[in-house]
Design a protein around this motif. Structure first.
Motif: not given
Length: 423
Positions: A22-43
């Motif tokens: 569902e579109t709303e689920n994709w939006i949740t996932d993409l926003n989660f990725l936008k927030t979490e990946l920069p925090k977890k990646h070394k740089n």
């Protein structure tokens, strides 16, 4: 030196037509990725800026209502590729609804990209160099495929593109085949330059397809480096040439799985300790003039695994000399195999031979992962940066470049072995 855990290049397969998230689920996932990946990646923003990354996410979100799941996944792969870290990737194979496939395997030679496998009823296209698909020149297609992975160097482009080209879904995504077409018009060339054309049909990706595959044949027994190259490691002594050939295909063993993986499955893997003991015994008891340590197929694992063996080779005063010790690398040499190559360069007088590596000497790594909650896409990311040299080279360039030619392969010849034998 810090140790690096297993990393293997992610190869993904994609399916067209499915739209189940569902579109709303994709939006949740993409926003989660936008927030979490920069925090977890070394740089994360060493190449792409934070604004470029966030704007890329927003652009994908704006297209969700008209894009299929697969189109969203492809765009996400392209965005992740822009980060510029070949160890940060996505696993989207679970989204695939396996239906029909483009029934070909490809292999790079110095003359170009050849068809190395297909179904038995298409056997006549084996041994042929691919020139175009549906009127699209192969270089044009490869330029599009490069956007799906980090294109750090020529070797990495070759390694990834030959796999991605086998996906009919990817060809359709880029418009090199129409969505409903199941026939591909191939322009081919033999080694002498004779042009031919062939219509290749998609086939069902089932057990019959796998049983019905045939592969490029060679005129002699496979050269040692290809014969059993799927094994994690192997060795052979050639008494006539007094050459000892060690092939290290994976930095993975019973010992690494017991330390880092599922201990209950460790017994399924070969023991490197036992292998090392056999190698050291051969070095002690056999008359050896030259030693070849082959890592041309090694895509990674745990770098510490071979370090003790390399130390023992370095301490061998007879073999640790120029012209006696050779380390082989190639387009598939990546990750922990890069560590081991640099270790050889630092510790020994080895001559590095073969082709350029897909892995960079200085690179992000030590891969960890998290999963997006709704799409269940697994996101692999780098948690460390490894600086192995003072230079910022994009690849390890061998001291002696030796490419694998079509004719050598067909005749069962290993150009690396021939070089060592003659020099």
């Amino acid at each position: 030196m810090k140790k690096i855990t297993i990393l293997i290049l992610t190869v993904f397969s994609i399916n067209i037509y499915s739209q189940e998230i569902e579109t709303e689920n994709w939006i949740t996932d993409l926003n989660f990725l936008k927030t979490e990946l920069p925090k977890k990646h070394k740089n994360l923003f060493f190449k792409i800026t934070k604004n470029e990354f966030e704007n890329g996410i927003e652009k994908i979100i704006k297209q969700l209502d008209k894009d299929t799941d697969i189109e969203t996944s492809m765009k996400l792969h392209q965005l992740i590729a822009k980060i510029g870290d070949s160890h940060t990737s996505l696993s989207t194979s679970h989204i695939t609804q396996k239906r029909k496939v483009f029934p070909v395997d490809f292999m790079w030679f110095k003359e170009g990209l050849f068809i190395s496998g297909t179904t038995k009823d298409n056997y006549e296209i084996l041994d042929k160099k691919i020139l175009s698909i549906n009127g699209n020149k192969i270089n044009t297609i490869l330029d599009s495929l490069k956007t799906l992975n980090v294109a750090e160097n020529t070797a990495l482009i070759k390694t990834n593109s030959s796999r991605l080209l086998e996906s009919n879904v990817i060809l359709k995504y880029f418009g090199f085949s129409k969505q409903n077409d199941s026939i591909y018009n191939l322009e081919l060339s033999d080694i002498k330059g004779n042009i031919s054309h062939y219509k290749l049909m998609e086939v069902e990706n089932d057990i019959n397809f796998k049983k019905n595959k045939t592969f490029l044949k060679i005129n002699a027994e496979k050269p040692f480096y290809r014969n059993g190259s799927g094994k994690n490691f192997k060795e052979e002594y050639f008494p006539n040439e007094k050459i000892y050939f060690i092939q290290y295909n994976k930095c993975v063993s019973r010992e690494t799985i017991e330390k880092y993986g599922d201990k209950e499955t460790a017994y399924k893997y070969p023991s490197f300790n036992e292998f090392e003991e056999k190698v050291l015994k051969t070095l002690e008891t056999s008359e050896i003039d030259k030693l070849i340590f082959d890592m041309r197929f090694n895509g990674g694992g745990s770098s510490y695994l071979a370090e003790n063996l390399i130390d023992k080779i370095a301490a061998n005063n007879k073999l640790n000399k120029k012209g006696k010790l050779f380390v082989v690398v190639g387009n598939d040499t990546f990750s922990s195999a890069i560590f081991n190559t640099i270790y050889f360069k630092d510790k020994t007088n080895a001559i590095i031979i073969g082709e350029e590596t897909s892995g960079k000497p200085n690179h992000y790594g030590y891969v960890k992962s998290f999963t997006l909650p709704y799409s269940e896409i697994k996101v692999r990311y780098s948690s460390e940066f490894w600086k192995l040299t003072e230079d910022n080279d994009v690849s390890i360039v061998p001291d002696v470049k030796i490419e694998n030619s079509y004719n050598d392969y067909k005749n069962g010849i290993d150009p690396v072995f021939e070089y060592v034998k003659k020099n």
